[in-house]
Write an enzyme that holds these catalytic residues in place. Sequence first.
Site, PDB file in Angstrom:
ATOM      1  N   CYS A  61       0.828  -1.210   0.000  1.00  0.00           N
ATOM      2  CA  CYS A  61       0.000   0.000   0.000  1.00  0.00           C
ATOM      3  C   CYS A  61       0.862   1.259   0.000  1.00  0.00           C
ATOM      4  O   CYS A  61       1.992   1.243   0.470  1.00  0.00           O
ATOM      5  CB  CYS A  61      -0.867   0.033   1.243  1.00  0.00           C
ATOM      6  SG  CYS A  61      -1.867  -1.414   1.489  1.00  0.00           S
TER       7      CYS A  61
ATOM      8  N   ARG B  46       5.067  -0.116  -6.183  1.00  0.00           N
ATOM      9  CA  ARG B  46       5.036  -0.947  -4.979  1.00  0.00           C
ATOM     10  C   ARG B  46       4.019  -2.083  -5.083  1.00  0.00           C
ATOM     11  O   ARG B  46       4.047  -3.013  -4.284  1.00  0.00           O
ATOM     12  CB  ARG B  46       4.692  -0.090  -3.768  1.00  0.00           C
ATOM     13  CG  ARG B  46       5.718   0.978  -3.494  1.00  0.00           C
ATOM     14  CD  ARG B  46       5.292   1.865  -2.367  1.00  0.00           C
ATOM     15  NE  ARG B  46       5.335   1.184  -1.096  1.00  0.00           N
ATOM     16  CZ  ARG B  46       6.362   1.227  -0.260  1.00  0.00           C
ATOM     17  NH1 ARG B  46       7.422   1.921  -0.568  1.00  0.00           N
ATOM     18  NH2 ARG B  46       6.341   0.580   0.881  1.00  0.00           N
TER      19      ARG B  46
ATOM     20  N   TRP C 141      -3.320  -2.544  -1.310  1.00  0.00           N
ATOM     21  CA  TRP C 141      -2.998  -3.949  -1.609  1.00  0.00           C
ATOM     22  C   TRP C 141      -3.863  -4.760  -0.661  1.00  0.00           C
ATOM     23  O   TRP C 141      -3.689  -4.683   0.555  1.00  0.00           O
ATOM     24  CB  TRP C 141      -1.498  -4.171  -1.348  1.00  0.00           C
ATOM     25  CG  TRP C 141      -1.056  -5.586  -1.387  1.00  0.00           C
ATOM     26  CD1 TRP C 141      -1.118  -6.494  -0.373  1.00  0.00           C
ATOM     27  CD2 TRP C 141      -0.452  -6.270  -2.489  1.00  0.00           C
ATOM     28  NE1 TRP C 141      -0.598  -7.687  -0.776  1.00  0.00           N
ATOM     29  CE2 TRP C 141      -0.186  -7.589  -2.057  1.00  0.00           C
ATOM     30  CE3 TRP C 141      -0.119  -5.889  -3.792  1.00  0.00           C
ATOM     31  CZ2 TRP C 141       0.409  -8.527  -2.892  1.00  0.00           C
ATOM     32  CZ3 TRP C 141       0.473  -6.843  -4.613  1.00  0.00           C
ATOM     33  CH2 TRP C 141       0.731  -8.126  -4.168  1.00  0.00           C
TER      34      TRP C 141
ATOM     35  N   ASN D  47      -1.758   2.136   5.986  1.00  0.00           N
ATOM     36  CA  ASN D  47      -0.923   1.000   5.581  1.00  0.00           C
ATOM     37  C   ASN D  47      -0.697   0.149   6.824  1.00  0.00           C
ATOM     38  O   ASN D  47      -0.491   0.698   7.902  1.00  0.00           O
ATOM     39  CB  ASN D  47       0.449   1.469   5.085  1.00  0.00           C
ATOM     40  CG  ASN D  47       0.370   2.152   3.744  1.00  0.00           C
ATOM     41  OD1 ASN D  47      -0.683   2.194   3.120  1.00  0.00           O
ATOM     42  ND2 ASN D  47       1.492   2.696   3.302  1.00  0.00           N
ATOM     43  N   GLY D  48      -0.667  -1.159   6.654  1.00  0.00           N
ATOM     44  CA  GLY D  48      -0.448  -2.031   7.812  1.00  0.00           C
ATOM     45  C   GLY D  48      -1.677  -2.863   8.088  1.00  0.00           C
ATOM     46  O   GLY D  48      -2.587  -2.936   7.251  1.00  0.00           O
TER      47      GLY D  48
ATOM     48  N   GLU E 171      18.725 -17.656  -7.303  1.00  0.00           N
ATOM     49  CA  GLU E 171      18.270 -16.312  -7.638  1.00  0.00           C
ATOM     50  C   GLU E 171      17.785 -16.259  -9.094  1.00  0.00           C
ATOM     51  O   GLU E 171      16.765 -15.637  -9.400  1.00  0.00           O
ATOM     52  CB  GLU E 171      19.404 -15.300  -7.382  1.00  0.00           C
ATOM     53  CG  GLU E 171      19.147 -13.885  -7.826  1.00  0.00           C
ATOM     54  CD  GLU E 171      17.871 -13.252  -7.261  1.00  0.00           C
ATOM     55  OE1 GLU E 171      17.282 -13.771  -6.312  1.00  0.00           O
ATOM     56  OE2 GLU E 171      17.457 -12.214  -7.811  1.00  0.00           O
TER      57      GLU E 171
ATOM     58  N   LYS F 266      14.094 -15.192 -10.341  1.00  0.00           N
ATOM     59  CA  LYS F 266      13.877 -14.106 -11.310  1.00  0.00           C
ATOM     60  C   LYS F 266      12.987 -14.589 -12.439  1.00  0.00           C
ATOM     61  O   LYS F 266      12.050 -13.926 -12.839  1.00  0.00           O
ATOM     62  CB  LYS F 266      15.242 -13.689 -11.854  1.00  0.00           C
ATOM     63  CG  LYS F 266      15.657 -12.311 -11.941  1.00  0.00           C
ATOM     64  CD  LYS F 266      15.685 -11.363 -10.811  1.00  0.00           C
ATOM     65  CE  LYS F 266      14.774 -11.509  -9.666  1.00  0.00           C
ATOM     66  NZ  LYS F 266      15.202 -10.905  -8.428  1.00  0.00           N
TER      67      LYS F 266
ATOM     68  N   GLU G 106       9.329 -15.122 -11.285  1.00  0.00           N
ATOM     69  CA  GLU G 106       8.630 -13.873 -10.949  1.00  0.00           C
ATOM     70  C   GLU G 106       8.158 -13.122 -12.188  1.00  0.00           C
ATOM     71  O   GLU G 106       7.046 -12.616 -12.212  1.00  0.00           O
ATOM     72  CB  GLU G 106       9.572 -12.936 -10.196  1.00  0.00           C
ATOM     73  CG  GLU G 106       9.773 -13.272  -8.752  1.00  0.00           C
ATOM     74  CD  GLU G 106      10.727 -12.304  -8.099  1.00  0.00           C
ATOM     75  OE1 GLU G 106      10.357 -11.729  -7.080  1.00  0.00           O
ATOM     76  OE2 GLU G 106      11.852 -12.105  -8.610  1.00  0.00           O
TER      77      GLU G 106
ATOM     78  N   HIS H 256      20.180 -37.502  -6.444  1.00  0.00           N
ATOM     79  CA  HIS H 256      19.358 -37.863  -5.281  1.00  0.00           C
ATOM     80  C   HIS H 256      17.881 -37.555  -5.520  1.00  0.00           C
ATOM     81  O   HIS H 256      17.109 -37.477  -4.574  1.00  0.00           O
ATOM     82  CB  HIS H 256      19.873 -37.142  -4.032  1.00  0.00           C
ATOM     83  CG  HIS H 256      21.290 -37.483  -3.713  1.00  0.00           C
ATOM     84  ND1 HIS H 256      21.683 -38.748  -3.326  1.00  0.00           N
ATOM     85  CD2 HIS H 256      22.425 -36.753  -3.779  1.00  0.00           C
ATOM     86  CE1 HIS H 256      22.982 -38.766  -3.151  1.00  0.00           C
ATOM     87  NE2 HIS H 256      23.461 -37.563  -3.431  1.00  0.00           N
TER      88      HIS H 256
ATOM     89  N   LYS I 218       6.429  -4.500  -4.191  1.00  0.00           N
ATOM     90  CA  LYS I 218       7.843  -4.168  -4.062  1.00  0.00           C
ATOM     91  C   LYS I 218       8.332  -4.310  -2.633  1.00  0.00           C
ATOM     92  O   LYS I 218       9.398  -4.841  -2.381  1.00  0.00           O
ATOM     93  CB  LYS I 218       8.089  -2.731  -4.566  1.00  0.00           C
ATOM     94  CG  LYS I 218       9.557  -2.318  -4.539  1.00  0.00           C
ATOM     95  CD  LYS I 218      10.391  -3.153  -5.477  1.00  0.00           C
ATOM     96  CE  LYS I 218      11.855  -2.818  -5.447  1.00  0.00           C
ATOM     97  NZ  LYS I 218      12.675  -3.899  -6.012  1.00  0.00           N
TER      98      LYS I 218
END
Length: 606
Positions: free
Chosen positions: A2, A27, A76, A102-103, A483, A487, A490, A506, A601
């Site tokens: 948010c 964000r 959000w 926000n929160g 990573e 990427k 996402e 294995h 974000k």
Amino acid sequence: MCGIVGYIGKRDVAPLLLEGLQRLEYRGYDSAGIAIHAGGKATGLKMVKAKGRVRDLEAKVPARFKGTTGIAHTRWATHGAPSDENAHPHMSGDDKVAVVHNGIIDNASDLRAKLSADGVEFLSETDTEVLTHLVARAQADTLEEKVREALRHVEGTYGIAVLHADFDDRIVVARNGSPVVLGIGEKEMFVASDVAALVSHTRQVVTLDDGEMATIKADDYRTYTTEGSRTTASPTTVEWEAESYDMGGHDTYMHKEIFEQPDAVDRVLRGRIDDRFSTVHLGGLNLDAHDARRVRRVKILGCGTSYHAGMIGAQMIEELARIPADAEPASEFRYRNPVVDPDTLYIAVSQSGETYDVLAAVQELKRKGARVLGVVNVVGSAIAREADAGVYVHAGPEVCVVSTKCFTNTTVAFGLLALHLGRIRDLSVSDGKRIIAGLRKLPGQISEILKQEDEIKKIAKGYAEARSMLFIGRVRGYPVAREASLKLKEVSYIHAEAYPASELKHGPLALIEPALPTVAIVPDDDLLEKNRAALEEIKARSGKILAVAHQEQEKADQTIVVPKNEDELDPILMGIPLQLLAYHTALALGRDIDKPRNLAKSVTVE
Ligand code: F6R
């Protein structure tokens, strides 16, 4: 997640707030809204909200939506689905109070039940609406007291901004676990949850602490605790300029940020290298040689990409400083009642400096008396302030939801820290010189890798049809594989899985078939032959292989050759072509690259 923007001054507020919201779009959000003082106490507040993008909100704002004070929000969804009703601001039934938040209010359902029993009618499913009604029903005389009274009832995290029709000369804000920044202009004041929304108007900011509130007026501001005692919050100047938030001629922020990496790495190195003693100076570290020698273990905590950067950091610290080190997701660490050891140096890693799980882990560690360093990008962010000391990674603002340049800069910052710790302990002068020479080569080598974009783009086209991909690496290559796999998933939404190459037989070998491509990290180090053996095993089962290596790999169908650095620093470079691979695969699939679905974000909630 948010975002909050607010303004009080002389200018027409709606366009200013909409511009601020656009700057916060990166964000991640699902709806947006705006409330303004329409002029005069009698008229109350005016509000417009819309599910969807800021441009959908803009289209709904009527021409006569005029005023010079207002608050706005991008939401959000947490409590209640994305909808016009659930979008913020939330307004009281008499149109007098508007709140953006926000929160998460943890006791929202209890409060809602009590308020409903008292006859309050709710228009949304959100936790925030509870706060609006609490402010509206508060008996106090001033807006500050009303907000304080309301906050006494709530448990949870918040960054809030409150407008009240009867107090048209002010906005009251409060912070507890969710950022609030004041922006000081010329006879005008701004408020936001992120400096990105402010920097085109002012770079003079005041960041509130948890438990702090503020009253902002057009020509003045005052900060105080939620209990009412005055605090002194001095303004600081934001380093990042408004232009650093622009796309700069690139089609996406992700592309821009990948290509900024040579400069960003140059910045994290600048002014820190000490050739005389073959070491580095890290100003904010606050760890003298005596303390550094007493460290028995290093534990690195972060989430997502920052956790992967921490894995690379842990290996560098172990190799260069010979201190046992490991990385763990902060989100796991904080829930397992970890043993907190006084001889362990804890390091919290975060681009945003606001990730709730990391912040909560830092707070828990500090409560237990641990020493915590922050490796953070955003100056003055919650984690940077909460940590005892730290290293800024100086990547500049990262706007794309997925992290690229900040990952790279964080790994370089860990290289610096590992060298620093190593030179205090047993790393020789000649090894120190060797690592410094390697660090200095990085910006040029990254530029070399980026020149291969056209070939990588062609390779990416070949993978756009894949349903799933396997990424493998061994020891130094394993975090790189993790990573790169993150990427790809996402931005392209292709399923990808990362495995240590040593673990292939294995289990994952069962998956190998022509339809499952493997990306293998194959550095020229002492494990080269072992990695080649893994390629043989995949080839023998008709698996398709893309290698990222320091020389062409015979068993691979394609190889992206990257420049060789020192063995310890190679992981910094080997992921970079795979950022481009993820980017071009996503582009070929027509994905919304800068704002992948379901992602935000900075994850400021649990
Ligand atoms: C991935 C990504 C996320 C973040 C994670 C932690 O591209 O961006 O996985 O790395 O949410 O965020 P920070 O580093 O801000 O703590």
